[in-house]
Scaffold this motif. Structure first.
Motif, PDB file in Angstrom:
ATOM      1  N   UNK A 260       0.833  -1.208   0.000  1.00  0.00           N
ATOM      2  CA  UNK A 260       0.000   0.000   0.000  1.00  0.00           C
ATOM      3  C   UNK A 260       0.868   1.259   0.000  1.00  0.00           C
ATOM      4  N   UNK A 261       0.423   2.263  -0.701  1.00  0.00           N
ATOM      5  CA  UNK A 261       1.133   3.530  -0.736  1.00  0.00           C
ATOM      6  C   UNK A 261       0.238   4.673  -0.309  1.00  0.00           C
ATOM      7  N   UNK A 262       0.863   5.814  -0.023  1.00  0.00           N
ATOM      8  CA  UNK A 262       0.157   7.062   0.301  1.00  0.00           C
ATOM      9  C   UNK A 262      -0.835   6.917   1.451  1.00  0.00           C
ATOM     10  N   UNK A 263      -0.418   6.667   2.689  1.00  0.00           N
ATOM     11  CA  UNK A 263       0.982   6.509   3.098  1.00  0.00           C
ATOM     12  C   UNK A 263       1.503   5.098   2.821  1.00  0.00           C
ATOM     13  N   UNK A 264       2.808   5.021   2.640  1.00  0.00           N
ATOM     14  CA  UNK A 264       3.436   3.745   2.351  1.00  0.00           C
ATOM     15  C   UNK A 264       3.356   2.832   3.565  1.00  0.00           C
ATOM     16  N   UNK A 265       2.933   1.586   3.322  1.00  0.00           N
ATOM     17  CA  UNK A 265       2.940   0.558   4.353  1.00  0.00           C
ATOM     18  C   UNK A 265       3.767  -0.626   3.876  1.00  0.00           C
ATOM     19  N   UNK A 266       4.331  -1.345   4.822  1.00  0.00           N
ATOM     20  CA  UNK A 266       5.090  -2.553   4.509  1.00  0.00           C
ATOM     21  C   UNK A 266       4.288  -3.743   5.015  1.00  0.00           C
ATOM     22  N   UNK A 267       3.956  -4.664   4.115  1.00  0.00           N
ATOM     23  CA  UNK A 267       3.134  -5.813   4.472  1.00  0.00           C
ATOM     24  C   UNK A 267       3.961  -7.089   4.375  1.00  0.00           C
ATOM     25  N   UNK A 268       3.873  -7.921   5.414  1.00  0.00           N
ATOM     26  CA  UNK A 268       4.669  -9.137   5.510  1.00  0.00           C
ATOM     27  C   UNK A 268       3.738 -10.340   5.569  1.00  0.00           C
ATOM     28  N   UNK A 269       4.021 -11.343   4.738  1.00  0.00           N
ATOM     29  CA  UNK A 269       3.218 -12.567   4.697  1.00  0.00           C
ATOM     30  C   UNK A 269       3.846 -13.602   5.626  1.00  0.00           C
ATOM     31  N   UNK A 270       3.023 -14.211   6.490  1.00  0.00           N
ATOM     32  CA  UNK A 270       3.477 -15.327   7.314  1.00  0.00           C
ATOM     33  C   UNK A 270       2.714 -16.584   6.919  1.00  0.00           C
ATOM     34  N   UNK A 271       3.402 -17.722   6.942  1.00  0.00           N
ATOM     35  CA  UNK A 271       2.836 -19.027   6.565  1.00  0.00           C
ATOM     36  C   UNK A 271       2.328 -19.038   5.128  1.00  0.00           C
ATOM     37  N   UNK A 272       2.982 -18.267   4.284  1.00  0.00           N
ATOM     38  CA  UNK A 272       2.507 -18.147   2.908  1.00  0.00           C
ATOM     39  C   UNK A 272       3.095 -19.143   1.942  1.00  0.00           C
ATOM     40  N   UNK A 273       3.984 -20.009   2.412  1.00  0.00           N
ATOM     41  CA  UNK A 273       4.651 -20.959   1.525  1.00  0.00           C
ATOM     42  C   UNK A 273       4.380 -22.376   2.020  1.00  0.00           C
ATOM     43  N   UNK A 274       3.855 -23.244   1.143  1.00  0.00           N
ATOM     44  CA  UNK A 274       3.567 -24.615   1.541  1.00  0.00           C
ATOM     45  C   UNK A 274       2.840 -25.355   0.441  1.00  0.00           C
ATOM     46  N   UNK A 275       2.126 -26.429   0.825  1.00  0.00           N
ATOM     47  CA  UNK A 275       1.325 -27.188  -0.140  1.00  0.00           C
ATOM     48  C   UNK A 275       0.058 -27.675   0.553  1.00  0.00           C
ATOM     49  N   UNK A 276      -0.895 -28.113  -0.248  1.00  0.00           N
ATOM     50  CA  UNK A 276      -2.183 -28.577   0.270  1.00  0.00           C
ATOM     51  C   UNK A 276      -2.187 -30.086   0.471  1.00  0.00           C
ATOM     52  N   UNK A 277      -1.015 -30.660   0.718  1.00  0.00           N
ATOM     53  CA  UNK A 277      -0.923 -32.110   0.928  1.00  0.00           C
ATOM     54  C   UNK A 277      -1.799 -32.539   2.101  1.00  0.00           C
ATOM     55  N   UNK A 278      -1.863 -31.702   3.110  1.00  0.00           N
ATOM     56  CA  UNK A 278      -2.689 -32.018   4.282  1.00  0.00           C
ATOM     57  C   UNK A 278      -3.962 -31.186   4.313  1.00  0.00           C
ATOM     58  N   UNK A 279      -4.329 -30.653   3.172  1.00  0.00           N
ATOM     59  CA  UNK A 279      -5.522 -29.827   3.101  1.00  0.00           C
ATOM     60  C   UNK A 279      -5.188 -28.356   2.953  1.00  0.00           C
ATOM     61  N   UNK A 280      -6.210 -27.548   2.755  1.00  0.00           N
ATOM     62  CA  UNK A 280      -6.024 -26.112   2.576  1.00  0.00           C
ATOM     63  C   UNK A 280      -5.725 -25.474   3.926  1.00  0.00           C
ATOM     64  N   UNK A 281      -4.647 -24.663   4.038  1.00  0.00           N
ATOM     65  CA  UNK A 281      -4.290 -24.093   5.342  1.00  0.00           C
ATOM     66  C   UNK A 281      -5.262 -22.994   5.759  1.00  0.00           C
ATOM     67  N   UNK A 282      -5.275 -22.736   7.061  1.00  0.00           N
ATOM     68  CA  UNK A 282      -6.128 -21.664   7.571  1.00  0.00           C
ATOM     69  C   UNK A 282      -5.333 -20.668   8.413  1.00  0.00           C
TER      70      UNK A 282
END
Length: 882
Positions: A260-282
């Protein structure tokens, strides 16, 4: 005994005897007590190893191949024999049986005791889980369909031989409801057992959910992506899900495409990398927070948003990402602090505001580029942070500083997403076109865009709107390679406030029609024109152009050129327009150095020309055009046929001030046609221009005093390269056959380029382009030599703003000329002044000590106390340390 009439009767009489084999004889056969015979037969179907067979009364034997076998020893005539398989074969496992297991020797070898082998076979199966739909169909080895209706164990009816491969596939997914079934380990080989673990897991596809926390509702949109596509736009906090359905056993990678800009924000993704081997994450979250780093201009919150610091017809404009600021609680004075960023990408200023230190970036460092800010593998901005040390220490959070979306584009395409940054991280063949404003296109260093050979007239990159609109705020970096018949490698039309930074072009003209734009570190070779520049108020800094018809073609007005190295072209500078400003030029081995065709008001400062047919020519072409008063200051022309040539029908064509150096010109230092009116230059020793003696004398407003005879400048430059260039992949000790050169762009110095080898330099056989001759080519180095040179350290530092130390030059339609300090260039990217390279009032400038493009790259120091004058004030003058 009476003979039986048929084999059937014999079989019924003597079970398992081989009476139908052709070896049978009557039961009352009388054996010969002295005769002995072998027992054997044929083995078929054998694939494994280790088959061991015993014939009763003989030593057991091993059989390892199909075909005939027999006992190792003879048995007495009349013996009843019995065949037994002692050990079955393995690899693969098999079962072997005698076809006729017993019999009697009757006066001859037994050859009918055959053995038949068959490979053991096994079934394949497993279990089904999660199945709620209908219509699931499995296949074994591409056939053997098996319909599945319920969870539980399953098994194919077909059997697979031991050691054979198998693969279980899904021929049809279930429906009502739609499901996706997957097999984790669908293939393998039989190993003497039934396969019971090929499990099938069925699940319903689902959208990938996530939660956004901390998004400022007043800031611009946040854009997320999954696996580099499937974009999701977020405007406020809340629960979201990507629109595309995630299949089971599928990888996901959630990233921030645009902060996001104006004002600038920094957004960080957590738990964003994986696979659905055990189902869709929540548990995927995106946490946004306000960053301490903010753009200096509220109108330029992202990299491609641009703003201008001076008049609209003056300087180039800045991209917002270059101008950032951070307010701190540091109370120490600025001179007690040193500041940098972790990527070492920017120049910084420190200012005091309300007793606290404020740090502002002033632009990219000239030896860095936008590619240093980007992660080409993850396709995103690199994180960065501010580092302050000294009386107080400070470190800002490590975070992303720009909000622009970043896309990978490894296929030729139309780039039309306003504000986007497009990356290329592999070699691509074809044409890209930018059709919208505020777009960045960055090719990863070491990779290139090559024109498609089937369409050689289509440039590798086009910047042009499809509806004749102007395009603004474009940033370009990369290598662009043409074909033999290519006209242009890059074509830019109707564009404003663009940046070409670290652009390399081979085999095609960089054709740019643009305004208020900035070109930095352009390398161009083997084209009609290395750079053909139209438009107004552009700034070019650091151009090397070689082996072209024209090294530089200037078609627009009011442009500023700094640090030009034009080598081995047919024509170095082809000036086809008015009121341009050029300083720090080296023109070497060109057939013609500079040609001004009927144009006026151009200024050339501190230029060295060596080894040309004509160093400088001014003509009235097109016929009747009047090239009124083109200004030259500090000019050296040596080792040429004619130094300066003024054509007929000219009026006030030239003014020469400062130093005019000539030497070793074969025909004339100066030649002035008799019909010229007030030419500004005379060519005879008597000063009345009655005889073309080839001398150079000032005329009209010229004030160079007398010509300084410097002899040859051959020793002033490094010249021919006779050792390996560590950055070039084609040379052997600096040379290569033209047909074998594949690397035309990479050199260890920006003053190097390919050219004709020829005889000892300087000579006419060193001139013009290497590509036009079937001969040995040579790398040339036109950086200044370490030895004393007549063009090195010859300009004195000018510490006053008096009239004699200043230059008045009119750009475009200006009524009042701009005033600049002679022999000085503005410091680029320092946040002071208009960043156009011309040293004007209230700017920081570097003294130009040499008459050439090479000014050295030493550390700067103050040049002394600058005294303001009537025309110039507030200049901070620096010089290179000796």
């Amino acid at each position: 005994m009476q003979y039986l009439p048929s084999c059937v009767a014999i079989i019924s009489f003597l079970i398992y005897l081989s009476s139908c084999s052709g070896d049978s004889k009557p039961e009352d056969y009388q054996p010969d007590p002295d005769a002995e015979y072998f027992v054997g037969g044929n083995v078929s179907g054998l694939k494994g190893q280790g088959l061991k067979v015993e014939v009763k009364g003989a030593v057991p034997i091993f059989i390892n191949s199909n075909g005939l076998y027999q006992t190792n020893s003879r048995l007495k005539d009349g013996t009843y024999y019995e065949i037994t398989v002692l050990t079955q074969p393995v690899d693969p496992y098999q079962t072997c049986k005698p076809i006729t297991a017993t019999g009697r020797i009757t006066g001859e070898d037994v050859t009918s005791a055959s053995i038949q082998c068959k490979t053991n076979s096994f079934t394949v199966g497993g279990s089904i889980s999660g199945l709620v739909g209908s219509g699931l169909v499995l296949q074994l080895n591409g056939e053997n369909n098996l319909d599945i209706d319920t969870d539980g164990p399953y098994r194919f009816n077909a059997e697979i031989d031991d050691q054979d491969d198998f693969v279980v596939t899904i021929l049809q997914q279930p429906s009502n409801p739609n499901q996706t079934c997957s097999i984790s380990s669908p293939s393998g080989s039989i190993n003497n057992n039934d396969i019971v673990n090929i499990d099938v897991i069925c699940a319903q596809s689902s959208a990938l959910p996530l939660k956004v926390i901390g998004k400022d509702n007043n800031s611009d949109e946040l854009i997320l992506s999954n696996n580099g596509s499937n974009f999701l736009t977020v405007t406020e906090d809340g629960d979201y899900a990507f629109s595309a359905q995630m299949e089971p056993m599928t990888a996901y990678n959630v990233q921030v495409v645009k902060h996001p800009g104006a004002p600038l924000q920094n957004c960080v993704v957590t738990n964003g990398l994986g696979s659905t081997e055990s189902g869709v994450p929540d548990n995927i979250e995106v946490n946004c927070s306000s960053t301490e780093i903010q753009p200096s201009s509220s109108d330029a919150a992202a990299w491609n948003r641009y703003f201008c610091t001076g008049p609209q017809n003056g300087p180039p404009c800045f991209h917002g990402g270059e101008r950032l600021e951070i307010f701190t609680d540091i109370s120490a004075a600025c001179d007690e602090l040193s500041v940098s960023d972790e990527l070492n990408a920017f120049n910084w200023l420190c200012e005091q505001s309300n007793g606290k230190a404020v740090f502002k970036s002033t632009g990219l460092k000239l030896n860095r580029s936008m590619s240093d800010l980007l992660d080409f593998g993850r396709v995103m901005w690199k994180m960065n942070r501010l580092l302050v040390s000294g009386a107080e220490n400070y470190s800002s959070p490590n975070e992303v500083w720009w909000s622009n979306p970043v896309f990978l584009q490894n296929q030729p395409a139309t780039l039309d997403h306003t504000g986007a940054v497009y990356l290329v991280n592999q070699n691509v063949v074809g044409t890209y076109q930018i059709t919208e404003s505020e777009v960045s296109f960055v090719v990863m260093p070491g990779k290139q865009i090559t024109i498609d050979s089937s369409t050689p007239n289509d440039p590798a990159l086009i910047v042009e709107a499809n509806d004749n609109r102007a395009i603004n705020g474009v940033w370009l970096e990369g290598r662009f390679i043409g074909q033999t018949d290519s006209l242009r490698s890059i074509m830019i039309n109707k564009t404003n406030s663009a940046v070409l930074w670290d652009v390399f072009s081979d085999n095609g003209t960089v054709s740019a029609s643009m305004n208020n734009s900035f070109i930095h570190r352009l390398r161009a070779t083997r084209a009609g024109a290395g750079l053909s520049l139209g438009g107004q108020n552009n700034v070019v800094y650091d151009l090397t152009s070689n082996n072209n018809t024209w090294g530089l073609e200037v078609k627009g007005e009011g442009n500023k050129f700094n640090k030009l190295t034009l080598i081995n072209n047919f024509l170095g500078v082809y000036m086809r327009s008015h009121f341009n400003f050029l300083q720090m030029l080296t023109l070497a081995n060109n057939t013609t150095g500079i040609s001004i065709a009927g144009k006026e008001g151009n200024s050339f400062n501190n230029l060295a020309i060596i080894n040309s047919e004509v160093g400088i020519e001014i003509t009235d072409r097109p016929l009747g055009a009047s090239p009124d008063r083109n200004y030259f200051r500090n000019v050296a022309v040596t080792d040429s046929d004619t130094g300066i040539f003024l054509d007929e029908q000219l009026k006030n064509p030239i003014e020469i001030d400062g130093q005019l150096m000539m030497g070793n010109n074969n025909q004339a230092d100066c030649f002035v046609a008799k019909e010229s009116s007030n030419p500004g230059l005379l060519d005879d020793i008597n000063g009345d221009d009655d005889v073309n003696s080839g001398d150079c004398l000032p005329g009209n407003e010229s004030d160079f005093g007398s010509v300084l005879d410097v002899g040859s400048l051959a020793q002033s430059f490094m010249g021919k390269v006779l050792v390996e260039d560590p950055e070039n992949n084609s040379d052997t000790n600096g040379g290569a056959l033209r047909t074998e050169i594949v690397d035309w762009l990479n050199f260890s110095s920006r003053f190097r380029a390919w050219g004709i080898d020829g005889s000892e330099f300087p000579n006419l056989d060193n001139r013009s382009t290497c590509v036009l001759r079937r001969s040995l080519c040579r790398i040339w180095d036109f950086s200044l030599a370490e030895v004393d040179s007549p063009i090195k350290n010859v300009n004195l530092v000018k510490l006053s703003g008096t009239e004699e130390n200043s230059l008045r030059h009119r750009f475009v339609s200006q009524v009042v000329p701009e005033v600049s300090l002679l022999d000085a260039v503005e410091v680029f990217k320092d946040g002071i002044g208009d960043e156009d390279g011309v040293c004007e009032s209230n700017e920081a400038c570097i003294h130009i000590s040499n008459i050439a493009s090479d000014q050295g790259d030493m550390e700067l120091e103050t040049a002394g106390e600058f005294l303001d004058g009537d025309s110039l004030q507030g200049i901070i003058l620096l010089k290179r340390k000796n």
